[in-house]
Each structure stands twice: as C-alpha cells, then as structure tokens.
Scaffold this motif. Structure first.
Motif, PDB file in Angstrom:
ATOM      1  N   MET A  21       0.833  -1.205   0.000  1.00 25.18           N
ATOM      2  CA  MET A  21       0.000   0.000   0.000  1.00 25.18           C
ATOM      3  C   MET A  21       0.869   1.258   0.000  1.00 25.18           C
ATOM      4  N   ASN A  22       0.524   2.208  -0.825  1.00 27.20           N
ATOM      5  CA  ASN A  22       1.308   3.430  -0.897  1.00 27.20           C
ATOM      6  C   ASN A  22       1.010   4.342   0.278  1.00 27.20           C
ATOM      7  N   GLY A  23       2.027   5.004   0.742  1.00 26.30           N
ATOM      8  CA  GLY A  23       1.852   5.909   1.864  1.00 26.30           C
ATOM      9  C   GLY A  23       1.674   7.335   1.402  1.00 26.30           C
ATOM     10  N   LEU A  24       1.663   8.222   2.364  1.00 21.50           N
ATOM     11  CA  LEU A  24       1.414   9.632   2.079  1.00 21.50           C
ATOM     12  C   LEU A  24       2.525  10.223   1.222  1.00 21.50           C
ATOM     13  N   LEU A  41       1.733   9.644  -2.180  1.00 20.53           N
ATOM     14  CA  LEU A  41       0.571  10.460  -2.516  1.00 20.53           C
ATOM     15  C   LEU A  41       1.007  11.872  -2.861  1.00 20.53           C
ATOM     16  N   ARG A  59       2.656  12.166  -6.133  1.00 19.38           N
ATOM     17  CA  ARG A  59       1.701  12.161  -7.225  1.00 19.38           C
ATOM     18  C   ARG A  59       1.017  13.511  -7.356  1.00 19.38           C
ATOM     19  N   ARG A  60       0.831  14.153  -6.212  1.00 22.34           N
ATOM     20  CA  ARG A  60       0.251  15.485  -6.276  1.00 22.34           C
ATOM     21  C   ARG A  60       1.122  16.397  -7.128  1.00 22.34           C
ATOM     22  N   ARG A  61       2.425  16.325  -6.875  1.00 22.36           N
ATOM     23  CA  ARG A  61       3.316  17.198  -7.640  1.00 22.36           C
ATOM     24  C   ARG A  61       3.224  16.872  -9.118  1.00 22.36           C
ATOM     25  N   LEU A  70       0.758  16.168 -10.709  1.00 21.42           N
ATOM     26  CA  LEU A  70      -0.391  16.831 -11.325  1.00 21.42           C
ATOM     27  C   LEU A  70      -0.419  18.340 -11.095  1.00 21.42           C
ATOM     28  N   THR A  71       0.595  18.795 -10.385  1.00 18.80           N
ATOM     29  CA  THR A  71       0.534  20.155  -9.885  1.00 18.80           C
ATOM     30  C   THR A  71       0.261  21.217 -10.924  1.00 18.80           C
ATOM     31  N   ASP A 116      -3.447   6.177 -10.697  1.00 11.38           N
ATOM     32  CA  ASP A 116      -2.561   6.326  -9.535  1.00 11.38           C
ATOM     33  C   ASP A 116      -3.243   7.047  -8.378  1.00 11.38           C
ATOM     34  N   GLY A 117      -4.478   6.688  -8.132  1.00 15.11           N
ATOM     35  CA  GLY A 117      -5.188   7.252  -6.988  1.00 15.11           C
ATOM     36  C   GLY A 117      -6.000   8.495  -7.310  1.00 15.11           C
ATOM     37  N   TRP A 118      -5.802   9.059  -8.486  1.00 10.95           N
ATOM     38  CA  TRP A 118      -6.575  10.240  -8.880  1.00 10.95           C
ATOM     39  C   TRP A 118      -7.861   9.815  -9.581  1.00 10.95           C
TER      40      TRP A 118
END
Lengths: 141, 503
Positions: free
Chosen positions: A1-4, A7, A10-12, A14-15, A121-123
């Motif tokens: 499981m991926n951690g924060l 996460l 991945r935010r970056r 899409l930033t 990827d979680g999005w």
C-alpha cells in the motif's frame, strides 16, 4: 500500500497541469478543414493543455493502464474527443477558443455526473480529460 | 451533596430510591433531573474530582481486534467521565438512522427520531449549544453570510454540526449537584457487581469498593447503569452470581455488536482548481446566537436508499498553510469559463490553500462478531478485565470506497477540483490510516425483543424490571453523528420514565 509520501509525489505530478489562456489558443490560427487532418486537429486540441510535461505523464500512465486507449490510433482518439464534445472536424476548426474550452468544460462536468471517470494512480479524473492527456502523449510520441 | 466513599464505615449500606452508577454525561444528566424531586438519588462514581492513576488503570484491557483502542486513554474515570476530554461535536442522529434499513443487517431502533425530538431540544442547552437548527442550513448561511456548496442531493448534502464549548459536565454541574439535598454523589466508589433477589428477577444491591477503603453496598428501588459503552457491558457480564453469563445475557448478546465510527483522516485529498474557493462554512467554527457551528458533507437519504449505503459524513480540512507545493491546478480555466457570471462562491479567504483533506466518518454495519468479552486477567479488585475485538467488514470497506468516490465526483462536477486517495489504488484492502472514532456503542443494544437486544425501548434490561442502561451502549446503530447529544437526550427520556415508574 502506498503511503502519504507517494501520494504527495503524485500530487506534484499533477501540480501544474493547467489549460492555456484563450490568447495562446488564438495564436494557433483557424482554417476550415475540408478534409480532416487529424494530426493537425490533435495538435491544436492538446494546446488546451499548458504544461505538456505534466499532462503527458498523465497521458502516458493512462495509456499504460488502459489497453483500449493504448490501441487507439491518434486519429481514432482525436475523433472520439470531438464526438465527446459533439463537434465534427469542420465545426472544430470554426470554434473559437472560448467555445472549445466551454465545450470541454461541460463535457468534464457531464463525465462526473455520469461517472465516466478513470482512476490513475489514486486520482479520479474525467475520462475526457484523461483522454486529452493521452492524446498529447500520442502526439509527442 | 458529595460524599467521599472512603469515609464511610466498612460494610455499611446506602439506602436510596435510585442508584445511578457512573457520573459522565448520562449519569450527571439523570441525577440533575431528580434534583428537587421526592426521590432520593445516589450517584456512584469510581473517581474523584481529578484523575487518579490507580483508578484510571481499572480501565485497562486487551485489544484483540483492530489495534485502534487505548482502553485506558479513550475513557476517563473520574467525575464528569469522558466529557472531561470530549471534543464537543454535536448533532442528533438522522431520522433514517432509527429506521429498519433492509440493506443493513440488525438495523432499526424500537423508537424513532420523533420519539427523541423533544429530548434532543432539552439536551441542546445542557451540552452548551446554541440554536437547535440542525435541519435548516439556510438559517446558518444567512446568519454567517457564508456560502454553502451546491451539492447534488442525489449524492451529498451540507449538514450542520453544533460545537459545545465543550461542556465539561463534571465542572459545569458540580456546584448544582453539590447543593442538591436529595442527590448524593459518592466519589471513589467502584461498582463491583449487581446482585439480585433469589429469583434473579430484580436487582437488590450494588456492591461497591473503594481503593484502600471500605466496601459498601447500595440498596435501591431502581438501578441505572451509566458507565460508558464498554463498562456497561462489563458490569452486566461481571454480575453473574445470580444469573449464569451475567444479567441481561440470556441470549448471549451482552458485549456483542460493539461499534465505533470508522475514520479515515484523511480519506482523500482534493486538489482545488481555485484557491479562492470559499469553504469557510466547513473549515471554521462560526459563532451564531450564543452557539457555535460548522458544516460537513453528509450522505443524503436519497443516496442511502438508492445505493443501500450506511450513513457518513466528511469533514473538509484546510490544507497546511506551510504547504509550498501548489497542487491541483487541473483545468482551472475550464472551470472558470463554465462560470462566466462568477456567481459561484469565490470569496477571498484569509489563508491561501490549494488542497483540502477529506476526513471520512462512516457508520459501521452492526456486527455480532465485533464484541467485548471478559478475560481471565484481573484488575486490582480481582475483577475480570475486558478484551475488545473491534471488527469491520467488507461491506464497511465498500462503503468507505464509495463515499470517497462520491466526494471526488461532486468536486469534479462542481468544477472545484480533483480527488486523490490511496483507496482508489487498492479498494480490496483497508488503508493503513484506518481509525476508530472512540465512540463506543452497541454492547447492550436496544431492541423490541430480548432475542435481538439487551434493553427495551425504555432502556430497561429485558427481564430485569428495575435495571436500566444509559449511554451509547444501547445504540443499535450509530449513524454518523457523534453520540453525546443522543446520550444526553436518551438520559433525559430515561429520567422521565424512571420518575413515572417510581410514583
């Protein structure tokens, strides 16, 4: 499981994916297309995406995750996006930048209403916006 | 009047009309209702006015299920009980929470929201809350001047929460109880067990012991257990001298159906398209007419009935102002162009933010395998400690996934941003940040029949006419609302009923 941490990375990822302003789109130029030049249409369509580096990553990942999208040719993918916003090639060439953006915006909303979504990827993204990114990936390949 | 039980003679007997065991939100509320009445009330409280390590250690137990409970820390064992550290979030249960929901096994209260409505209104000021306007969002948006999100009511709605100061029941009501002549609060008095008459049909005596002090007994016409969602079950199970398996446990239900809210903090992040989007109604506390409120996202009845979902709420938590990485500028211009009039809420906020964290609070499906039981380990009085086996199910996980997905869909539909969560990568496994809400419920559940519950609609233990249970242990389902307001409302109702029974 991926951690924060993942996460956040991945935010970056899409930033900085944003759409360009209308003036940039306007600079592309508009000519009626008597026989569709799909690459040209696709190249104009992906100018909606400002940060091509980020959008391309999304598109690349989407293509990796969805074999159906991976197998679409550039022409098929472009045509499917035009169908999504209910335009043909000629109408697209006549559309103003503002109209193009509104049409895509409305389609994105509709995707979220109808749950036409993809998970990358979680999005959770609208299928249309993910396909736009996939189109960019194919244009640049 | 307060009496230190340690000062009583050994083997003495307290004779009273009503014996309330436990001085937390429920016990104090019931005791206050009897102030000035003809009945004599004895409140039996384990602790004193301050925390005491040896008394608090009586709460020690084992976790044999999901490792989310620190039994000694979650609950407080002194005058005022767990209200000595509660957060103060208040809201009544929804109407649908009381219904039999055919998609949720073991759901349905024997009473309705309407049965509790007047008690909720009475509970409101007791908990230090302002206007009782939970169903009227317009009241709050008008008063605060803040916009709410235009949510699709087939999916989500904005729900109102009230915020207690939070009221510390032990401090706020201490003076009042101290002056009461017909209510005596016995401190440092630890209940060991309840004893019954020879036919085991009526409680006659509560056996009480002090640490390093005397043993006393309490005889009363009516006994009310108000020791919390776990300890209520423990006391019934420990009271097995006259009934095998403990009081009210003929069907083996005492301790079963243990529930807590399922928390994911965060369950998901929303990358906002517009950092100026005004979410202050959800982010901040707002003072209105002597009370404080905030709003959450919550499931609608339409959604629950259509998709056979449990109830849930979602807090919108402001992202850290220290976050220097702007996130989620996805398709910002598309969103803005779709709102040419600019009439969506985009007021400048004090703190710039580009993302919000969604904290999910989900109602669990009642599960008989989720339970509290006695172990062979003993406390300092030689009484058996408890083991907590909190279990969640695949149905709960599916509901978590769908709830978070719906939130992402709504933010996308409104053009406000995109959702991202670990659970969207792996919907087969629980995220590692699964938590419990520390709201211990269900272990002496209310029902229409002794075959399916421990207490009846009046909170009376089936087949034990003078024994009642107060607190969240009687909740058969728990909705998404924090339990304290409902605990107080039920305590008021029980006090009214008890008075009727005594007169």
């Amino acid at each position: 499981m991926n951690g924060l941490v993942n996460l956040l990375s991945r935010r970056r990822f899409l930033t900085t994916l944003v759409l360009v302003s209308g003036s940039v789109l306007g600079g592309v130029g508009y000519q009626a297309l008597f026989s569709p030049d799909w690459r040209k249409i696709a190249e104009r369509m992906v100018t909606l995406l400002e940060r091509h580096d980020i959008a391309r990553q999304i598109g690349k990942r989407y293509v990796e995750l969805d074999s159906a999208v991976a197998h679409l040719t550039l022409e098929q993918l472009t045509e499917s996006l035009l169908k999504a916003i209910k335009l043909n090639a000629n109408a697209w060439s006549d559309a103003t930048p503002e109209k193009s953006l509104v049409l895509f915006s409305n389609k994105l909303r509709e995707d979220f209403v109808l749950e036409n979504i993809v998970k990358i990827d979680g999005w959770i993204l609208s299928e249309t916006e993910a396909r736009l990114c996939a189109l960019l990936h194919k244009v640049l390949v | 009047m307060f009496i230190d039980c340690k000062n009583l003679p050994d083997n003495s007997t307290i004779d009273t009309d009503v014996c309330v065991i436990g001085a937390g939100a429920a016990g104090i509320t019931i005791a206050r209702e009897f102030i000035g009445s003809p009945e004599r009330v004895a409140v039996i409280e384990s602790g004193g006015f301050k925390p005491d390590a040896r008394t608090q250690a009586l709460y020690k137990g084992d976790n044999v299920g999901l490792p989310t409970f620190d039994l000694e820390v979650n609950r407080l064992r002194y005058f005022g009980g767990t209200t000595n550290h509660w957060a103060g979030h208040c809201r009544p249960l929804d109407r649908i929470d009381f219904e039999v929901r055919d998609w949720m096994p073991h759901s349905g209260w024997p009473i309705s929201r309407a049965d509790l409505e007047s008690y909720y209104r009475r509970a409101q000021p007791i908990c230090g809350l302002g206007p009782y306007e939970y169903e009227n969002l317009d009241f709050w948006t008008t008063k605060t001047g803040l916009p709410d999100l235009e949510l699709d009511d087939a999916r989500l709605k904005s729900a109102v929460y009230n915020q207690s100061p939070p009221t510390r029941f032990g401090k706020v009501y201490r003076e009042e109880l101290g002056k009461a002549t017909n209510v005596k609060v016995y401190l440092n008095a630890n209940l060991q067990e309840l004893r019954t008459d020879s036919s085991a049909s009526k409680v006659t005596q509560a056996r009480v012991t002090c640490i390093d002090g005397p043993k006393v007994s309490v005889s009363a016409r009516l006994f009310i257990l108000a020791t919390g969602g776990m300890e209520n079950a423990r006391i019934l199970l420990l009271s097995d001298k006259d009934r095998s398996g403990g009081l009210g446990n003929e069907q083996g239900l005492v301790g079963r159906y243990f529930m807590d809210h399922i928390l994911l903090r965060p369950g998901e992040d929303i990358s906002l398209s517009d950092p100026k989007l005004n979410l202050d109604l959800y982010h901040s506390l707002h003072s209105v007419d002597g009370g404080k409120m905030f709003s959450v996202l919550a499931s609608t009845e339409r959604l629950m009935r259509k998709e056979r979902m449990p109830n849930f709420r979602i807090h919108l938590i402001r992202a850290s102002a220290q976050n220097k990485t702007p996130v989620g500028k996805i398709f910002t211009l598309l969103d803005e162009l779709a709102d040419p009039a600019g009439d969506r809420p985009r007021l400048e906020s004090k703190t710039k933010r580009d993302s919000i964290a969604l904290h999910l609070v989900l109602e669990p499906v009642p599960n008989p395998d989720s339970r509290i039981s006695l172990t062979d380990k003993r406390d300092l009085f030689g009484q058996k400690k408890i083991a907590v086996n909190w279990q969640v199910t695949d149905a709960d996980l599916a509901a978590v996934y769908r709830a978070l997905e719906l939130a992402a869909l709504e933010f996308g539909r409104m053009g406000y941003g995109r959702g991202c969560g670990v659970i969207f990568e792996d919907q087969e496994h629980w995220p590692s940040n699964l938590e419990a809400g520390r709201h211990h419920c269900g272990t002496t559940r209310m029902s229409t029949s002794p075959k399916t519950g421990v207490v009846n609609r009046d909170c009376q233990v089936f087949d034990v006419p003078n024994l009642y249970i107060a607190g969240s242990s009687v909740f058969p389902t728990i909705g998404y609302a924090n339990p304290t307001l409902t605990i107080v409302a039920l305590a008021l109702r029980l006090a009214d009923h008890a008075k009727e029974q005594l007169r």
